[in-house]
Design a protein around this motif. Structure first.
Motif, short mmCIF file in Angstrom:
data_model
loop_
_atom_site.label_atom_id
_atom_site.label_comp_id
_atom_site.label_asym_id
_atom_site.label_seq_id
_atom_site.Cartn_x
_atom_site.Cartn_y
_atom_site.Cartn_z
N THR A 78 1.00 -1.23 -0.04
CA THR A 78 0.20 -0.07 -0.04
C THR A 78 0.89 1.15 0.19
OG1 THR A 78 -1.87 -1.13 1.23
CG2 THR A 78 -1.83 1.34 1.34
N GLN A 79 1.94 1.27 0.77
CA GLN A 79 2.90 2.27 0.72
C GLN A 79 3.45 2.69 -0.50
OE1 GLN A 79 5.30 1.82 4.18
NE2 GLN A 79 3.66 1.94 5.81
N LEU A 80 4.02 1.19 -0.98
CA LEU A 80 4.75 1.43 -2.36
C LEU A 80 4.09 1.94 -3.42
CD1 LEU A 80 7.62 0.30 -3.36
CD2 LEU A 80 6.48 -1.68 -4.06
N LYS A 81 2.86 1.69 -3.69
CA LYS A 81 1.96 2.03 -4.60
C LYS A 81 1.78 3.52 -4.41
CE LYS A 81 -2.53 1.49 -6.79
NZ LYS A 81 -3.84 0.79 -6.56
N GLU A 82 1.83 4.47 -3.38
CA GLU A 82 1.94 5.84 -3.29
C GLU A 82 3.01 6.41 -3.45
OE1 GLU A 82 0.12 6.20 0.43
OE2 GLU A 82 -1.89 5.38 0.02
N LEU A 83 4.33 5.90 -3.66
CA LEU A 83 5.49 6.37 -3.64
C LEU A 83 5.96 6.59 -5.11
CD1 LEU A 83 7.30 4.73 -0.58
CD2 LEU A 83 6.36 7.02 -0.63
N GLU A 84 6.75 7.37 -5.43
CA GLU A 84 7.33 7.65 -6.83
C GLU A 84 8.45 6.76 -6.95
OE1 GLU A 84 8.98 11.05 -9.76
OE2 GLU A 84 8.51 11.54 -7.70
N SER A 85 8.52 6.04 -8.23
CA SER A 85 9.80 4.97 -8.48
C SER A 85 10.95 5.83 -8.49
CB SER A 85 9.38 4.22 -9.66
OG SER A 85 10.56 3.44 -10.07
N GLY A 86 12.02 5.23 -7.97
CA GLY A 86 13.45 5.99 -8.20
C GLY A 86 13.61 6.85 -6.90
N HIS A 134 10.86 5.10 -1.65
CA HIS A 134 10.39 3.96 -2.56
C HIS A 134 11.41 2.69 -2.47
CE1 HIS A 134 9.75 1.60 -6.26
NE2 HIS A 134 8.46 2.02 -6.14
N ALA A 135 12.95 3.01 -2.64
CA ALA A 135 13.82 1.95 -2.50
C ALA A 135 13.50 1.26 -1.13
CB ALA A 135 15.11 2.42 -2.78
N ARG A 136 13.37 2.19 -0.04
CA ARG A 136 13.60 1.69 1.28
C ARG A 136 12.14 0.65 1.36
NH1 ARG A 136 11.03 2.15 5.75
NH2 ARG A 136 9.29 3.67 5.11
N VAL A 137 11.24 1.15 0.88
CA VAL A 137 9.83 0.13 1.15
C VAL A 137 10.23 -1.03 0.25
CG1 VAL A 137 7.45 0.07 0.57
CG2 VAL A 137 8.31 2.34 1.68
N ARG A 138 10.61 -0.82 -0.92
CA ARG A 138 10.83 -1.89 -1.69
C ARG A 138 11.79 -3.13 -1.18
NH1 ARG A 138 14.35 -2.88 -6.21
NH2 ARG A 138 13.69 -4.15 -7.79
N GLY A 139 12.71 -2.54 -0.32
CA GLY A 139 13.93 -3.46 0.28
C GLY A 139 13.02 -4.11 1.53
N ALA A 140 12.18 -3.39 2.06
CA ALA A 140 11.38 -4.07 3.37
C ALA A 140 10.77 -4.86 2.56
CB ALA A 140 10.87 -3.07 4.05
N LEU A 141 10.09 -4.82 1.66
CA LEU A 141 9.22 -5.96 1.04
C LEU A 141 10.01 -7.31 0.62
CD1 LEU A 141 6.86 -4.29 -1.09
CD2 LEU A 141 6.08 -5.78 0.51
N PHE A 150 3.65 -6.91 -9.07
CA PHE A 150 2.49 -7.18 -8.34
C PHE A 150 1.56 -6.08 -8.14
CE2 PHE A 150 0.27 -7.93 -4.29
CZ PHE A 150 -0.41 -8.74 -4.50
N ASP A 151 0.48 -6.39 -8.46
CA ASP A 151 -0.77 -5.36 -8.30
C ASP A 151 -1.67 -5.77 -7.12
OD1 ASP A 151 -2.57 -3.17 -8.56
OD2 ASP A 151 -3.05 -3.95 -10.54
N PRO A 152 -1.50 -5.11 -5.98
CA PRO A 152 -2.37 -5.35 -4.88
C PRO A 152 -3.90 -5.37 -5.01
CG PRO A 152 -1.24 -3.29 -4.41
CD PRO A 152 -0.63 -3.86 -5.65
N ASP A 153 -4.30 -4.43 -5.99
CA ASP A 153 -5.71 -4.15 -6.10
C ASP A 153 -6.26 -5.29 -6.89
OD1 ASP A 153 -5.38 -1.76 -4.96
OD2 ASP A 153 -5.03 -0.69 -6.88
N ARG A 154 -5.56 -6.30 -7.43
CA ARG A 154 -6.17 -7.55 -8.01
C ARG A 154 -6.83 -8.49 -7.08
NH1 ARG A 154 -2.76 -8.68 -13.49
NH2 ARG A 154 -4.99 -9.13 -14.10
N GLY A 155 -6.65 -8.24 -5.91
CA GLY A 155 -7.03 -9.40 -4.91
C GLY A 155 -6.37 -10.76 -4.86
N VAL A 156 -5.26 -10.61 -5.10
CA VAL A 156 -4.56 -12.13 -5.22
C VAL A 156 -3.48 -12.05 -4.25
CG1 VAL A 156 -2.91 -13.69 -6.44
CG2 VAL A 156 -4.76 -12.47 -7.63
N GLN A 157 -3.37 -12.81 -3.23
CA GLN A 157 -2.25 -12.86 -2.35
C GLN A 157 -1.01 -13.09 -2.83
OE1 GLN A 157 -2.48 -12.71 1.20
NE2 GLN A 157 -4.72 -12.60 1.14
#
Length: 290
Positions: A51-59, A63-70, A110-117
């Motif tokens: 959810t946080q990643l989707k709201e952040l601008e790539s680059g 964004h890199a911090r949240v992506r690394g946490a994922l 991955f698109d979290p809005d598609r309803g797939v785990q």
């Protein structure tokens, strides 16, 4: 959050494994099992991070911090997938690294809005990346794709039959199970050996014998002449063209002096004098110790 692959299955299977059955949790007020709680925490964290990643601008740095946490949160998924390939005898650290590449690709797509785990979405990508690694990089000898795919079936059938019979199955039993010929089974087994190469210098295990290089090698008697031939080739270019031709006819074509004289249209005596002069020039240009 890092969990050993041997103790934690992937996230979606954690829920199934801990789901209460008729006798799994007789006390409904008891706290949830650690595996179930850990899996639920990871799923919740993954959803929040996406959810946080989707709201952040790539680059951006955030964004890199949240992506690394994922990536860090879902490494147990990679270790679980990598554990399926333990029989390949490849260093598990390498397999996990390759699987992590698949995890990163899955996170980026991955698109979290598609309803797939996310574990359901990511697992095929992680496993596919690992399989591609074994197919393209690990094999010492590349075998035809059909033979490689058949080898996977032979390996699986061997494991199943070993469990059923309590012993290693015969080639005929494997062939009957897969409805193929025994020759195809033997070809697949031979193809499976291309995953590994034995060093010629490696000592034989158990018997203490020297390596293949010491037992099969021999000294090539022509090696001593390699340096001299290279030296002669360098010196020949310093001779006149006719003398070069005479030497080539004499020592490469193995013609006699009389045959050379007929070839060049000169006397045999003149051929002999030219050969002697050529030898003198070669010796003076480079003195080779006896």
């Amino acid at each position: 959050m890092t969990v050993s692959a041997s103790t934690a299955p992937p996230q979606e299977e954690s829920t199934q494994a801990a789901a209460p059955g008729p006798t799994a949790n007789p006390n409904p007020t008891a706290p949830p099992a650690p595996e179930k709680r850990r899996g639920a925490d990871t799923r919740a964290l993954t959803q929040l991070l996406f959810t946080q990643l989707k709201e952040l601008e790539s680059g951006t740095a955030e964004h890199a911090r949240v992506r690394g946490a994922l990536i860090e949160a879902n490494l147990p998924l990679v270790r679980y997938a990598a554990a399926r390939f333990r029989s390949r005898n490849e260093p598990m650290e390498d397999v996990v690294q390759v699987g992590t590449i698949g995890l990163i690709n899955a996170i980026d797509r991955f698109d979290p809005d598609r309803g797939v785990q996310f574990p359901t979405f990511a697992m095929p990508t992680v496993v596919g990346e690992i399989k591609r690694y074994f197919r393209d990089n690990v094999r010492t000898v590349h075998v035809p794709r059909r033979l490689h795919e058949l080898w996977v079936q032979v390996n699986s059938a061997t494991e199943d039959l070993t469990t059923t019979f309590g012993r290693s199955p015969t080639t005929a039993e494997i062939a009957e199970r897969l409805r193929i010929t025994e020759e195809e089974v033997l070809s697949c087994i031979e193809a499976g050996r291309s995953y590994h190469a034995t060093s010629l210098e490696a000592a034989q295990e158990g018997d203490g014998l020297p390596g293949l290089l010491d037992r099969l090698g021999y000294e090539d008697p022509a090696l001593d002449g390699v340096e001299h031939r290279d030296l002669v080739r360098h010196l020949l270019v310093q001779l006149p063209e006719r003398e070069q031709r005479i030497l080539l006819l004499r020592y490469y074509s193995n013609l006699t002096q009389s045959q050379i004289s007929a070839e060049l249209g000169v006397s045999q005596m003149h051929v002999s004098r030219l050969l002697a002069r050529s030898f003198q020039r070669l010796r003076s240009a480079n003195r080779i110790e006896a």
